[in-house]
Design an enzyme around this catalytic site. Structure first.
Site, PDB file in Angstrom:
ATOM      1  N   HIS A   1      -5.642   3.353   1.036  1.00 43.88           N
ATOM      2  CA  HIS A   1      -4.661   4.550   1.777  1.00 43.88           C
ATOM      3  C   HIS A   1      -5.331   5.153   2.713  1.00 43.88           C
ATOM      4  O   HIS A   1      -4.859   5.160   3.852  1.00 43.88           O
ATOM      5  CB  HIS A   1      -4.523   5.414   0.626  1.00 43.88           C
ATOM      6  CG  HIS A   1      -4.081   4.799  -0.598  1.00 43.88           C
ATOM      7  ND1 HIS A   1      -3.455   3.450  -0.664  1.00 43.88           N
ATOM      8  CD2 HIS A   1      -4.525   4.890  -2.280  1.00 43.88           C
ATOM      9  CE1 HIS A   1      -2.963   3.272  -1.877  1.00 43.88           C
ATOM     10  NE2 HIS A   1      -3.289   4.442  -2.762  1.00 43.88           N
TER      11      HIS A   1
ATOM     12  N   ASP B   1       1.180  -1.250  -0.211  1.00 43.36           N
ATOM     13  CA  ASP B   1       0.320  -0.304   0.058  1.00 43.36           C
ATOM     14  C   ASP B   1       1.125   1.521   0.152  1.00 43.36           C
ATOM     15  O   ASP B   1       1.603   0.832   0.699  1.00 43.36           O
ATOM     16  CB  ASP B   1      -0.834   0.594   1.369  1.00 43.36           C
ATOM     17  CG  ASP B   1      -1.471   1.593   1.095  1.00 43.36           C
ATOM     18  OD1 ASP B   1      -1.464   1.979   0.953  1.00 43.36           O
ATOM     19  OD2 ASP B   1      -2.642   1.160   1.776  1.00 43.36           O
ATOM     20  N   HIS B   2       0.954   2.502  -0.909  1.00 43.01           N
ATOM     21  CA  HIS B   2       2.119   2.582  -1.412  1.00 43.01           C
ATOM     22  C   HIS B   2       1.740   3.872  -0.314  1.00 43.01           C
ATOM     23  O   HIS B   2       3.186   5.302   0.369  1.00 43.01           O
ATOM     24  CB  HIS B   2       2.129   3.550  -2.644  1.00 43.01           C
ATOM     25  CG  HIS B   2       1.330   4.720  -3.066  1.00 43.01           C
ATOM     26  ND1 HIS B   2      -0.035   4.675  -3.541  1.00 43.01           N
ATOM     27  CD2 HIS B   2       1.624   6.189  -3.359  1.00 43.01           C
ATOM     28  CE1 HIS B   2      -0.426   5.316  -3.419  1.00 43.01           C
ATOM     29  NE2 HIS B   2       0.213   6.148  -4.209  1.00 43.01           N
TER      30      HIS B   2
END
Ligand code: BG6
Length: 516
Positions: free
Chosen positions: A266, A203-204
């Site tokens: 996010h 999950d950047h």
């Protein structure tokens, strides 16, 4: 020493949470000719190389279908870095040195023989470079390819390291599942061949400096923790706003919508970091244990709750930064009668002792006026005595705003006396900006995440139960939306802060924080 913050002068500048070993390895990239590889992964790898953060030796093997060889792949990657990270030196010796370790293996993703070739190529390269069988497999393909790659890797024995002392890790890109059932199915496919501690789910957002800073801000400062609860905090707001529309990804977005694209992953990651209890240690499991507890404490949504505590929106045509833009339904690849959400807002209740009675509002949207991700911690108003009796309307409750992006940093809004003979109060800001306090530029999230996979630190990756618990919360909302009558879309114009209905979600005196 960075300016703007002062550390005690006892000879340390950085406190490393825990040291992990960076050992020589092979990095195998699936989806190597795709957009993510070009935009993010290869520029991040090259930047890591330039900073001396990659192990030596470190080789990259691209596994992809297109007709290419080592030479043409290296040339392509040079162009990709030139385009997407133009400040990096791709014309010098550093690039040549990096590119020498890029290899291309041509195969389709469903061909067992291709994986057998990959296995023997990795063994050859291990021997040639003296790599002790360490491997990272990075799935940067569309999610529909994950299953077959995982299965083929497992059947080719590539789920195990090349030697007994080595390790094998698997990085899985987003989106991780489409709903709870598909996330569970994907987890179980992964577990057929890989152990949980081999799996790194991206999950950047977790790789963003400021998202990591939430932990430091909360737990490395004495001043916040005593106030970090429902006794002093009135509500928490998380805003994830983008100016972009769907940018040619209409087909994907039709299947996803903003809630799957940005909220389940996010925004919920940010929420758990804000709400979690202090972990018992700074390691992957301790941190993730606490995050999962937050997710489990969030009150599940019944269909009635969905009707009351969620708002969906979809943008119509409008003006974005001075330019006329199309409505969502006019975008390429989008059904002209689409009910897909491009904006969503939620009120979450975390039912534990710390947060009982404190609403957590989350809003995310495309085509909003600014690209900004911020968290606002709104403290309670002061008691209605003393200054309040002077009829000082200017006394606003304190706010801590954490700017995840852009202009990374945080500010605390406090009330101060305005200068002058009169006794007047005014909100003022104590502002911390990464850009002003540190000389080092903020690194890209992918740089940090790739570095961590090579070091074997999974703290910034989502664990199986974490992903499933987030889906267990979000899936019923998505299902209820299918049966509840849909608002009349479009219900906000591009370039505005979402549908009017979102304002009614907030209770008491709360109003949405509009990032400045
Ligand atoms: C991705 C979404 O996960 O995050 C995109 O699929 C979105 O739709 C992107 O634009 C936002 O990331 P960032 O880092 O630009 O905030």
């Amino acid at each position: 020493m960075p300016t703007g913050i002062s550390l005690p002068e006892i000879g340390y500048e950085q406190v490393e949470a825990q040291s992990y070993e960076v050992a020589p390895c092979a990095f195998v990239l699936f989806g190597a000719t795709g957009d993510l590889t070009r935009r993010k992964i290869v520029p991040a790898l090259f930047r890591l190389k330039l900073q001396g953060l990659l192990p030596d030796p470190f080789i990259i093997v691209a596994f992809a279908r297109r007709e290419k060889d080592d030479t043409s792949f290296r040339a392509d990657m040079r162009e990709a870095v030139r385009t997407f990270a133009p400040h990096l030196p791709v014309d010098g010796a550093e690039w040549e040195e990096f590119a020498r370790h890029l290899y291309y293996l041509r195969s389709t993703l469903d061909d067992s023989e291709g994986y057998a070739r990959l296995s023997s190529r990795l063994s050859e390269l291990d021997t040639e470079y003296g790599i002790p069988g360490n491997r990272v497999f990075y799935l940067a393909t569309p999610p529909e390819n994950f299953s077959e790659i995982i299965q083929h890797l497992g059947e080719a024995g590539l789920n195990r390291p090349g030697t007994e002392q080595g390790w094998a890790r698997l990085v899985v890109e987003k989106p991780f599942g489409y709903d709870l059932a598909s996330a569970k199915a994907l987890n179980s496919e992964l577990k057929t061949y890989f152990a949980e501690d081999q799996i790194y789910r991206i999950d950047h957002y977790l790789g963003k400096e400021t998202v990591q800073n939430i932990l430091v801000l909360r737990f490395a400062n004495q001043i916040f923790e005593p106030l970090w609860n429902g006794r002093y905090i009135d509500n928490v707001q998380i805003t994830v706003a983008e100016t972009l529309g769907v940018e040619g990804r209409g087909n994907y977005f039709e299947q996803s919508g903003i809630t799957r694209d940005m909220v389940q992953n996010h925004a919920m990651q940010v929420l758990t970091l804000i709400a979690m209890e202090p972990p018992v240690a700074l390691n992957a499991d301790a941190i993730r244990d606490e995050k999962v507890k937050v997710l489990k404490s969030i009150r599940p949504f019944t269909p009635q709750d969905v009707a009351k505590w969620t708002v969906r929106g979809q943008y119509g045509a409008g003006v974005q930064q001075g330019e006329e833009v199309l409505g969502y339904r006019q975008e390429e690849g989008v059904d002209p009668r689409s009910d897909t959400d491009t904006f969503a807002a939620f009120r979450f209740s975390i039912e534990n002792w710390r947060w009982a009675g404190v609403p957590f509002y989350v809003q995310a949207g495309k085509r909003l006026p600014r690209r900004v991700t911020e968290v606002q911690i709104q403290f309670k108003a002061i008691p209605d005595i003393l200054f309040a009796r002077q009829n000082w309307s200017a006394i606003q409750p304190n706010r801590l705003v954490i700017r995840i992006q852009p202009d990374e940093g945080a500010y605390m809004e406090i009330t101060s006396k305005a200068p002058g003979a009169q006794f007047k109060a005014q909100p003022v800001r104590m502002d911390f900006r990464y850009g002003a306090s540190f000389d080092t530029p903020i690194s890209d999230a992918y740089e940090r995440l790739i570095y961590d996979t090579v070091r074997g630190d999974a703290s910034l990756f989502a664990r199986d139960d974490e992903v499933e618990t987030a889906w267990a919360l979000i899936s019923p909302i998505l299902e209820a939306w299918r049966t509840l009558s849909c608002p009349l879309f479009p219900n906000y114009s591009a370039g505005t802060w979402g549908p009017e209905a979102a304002n009614q979600l907030l209770t008491g005196k709360a109003a949405w924080h509009i990032p400045q």
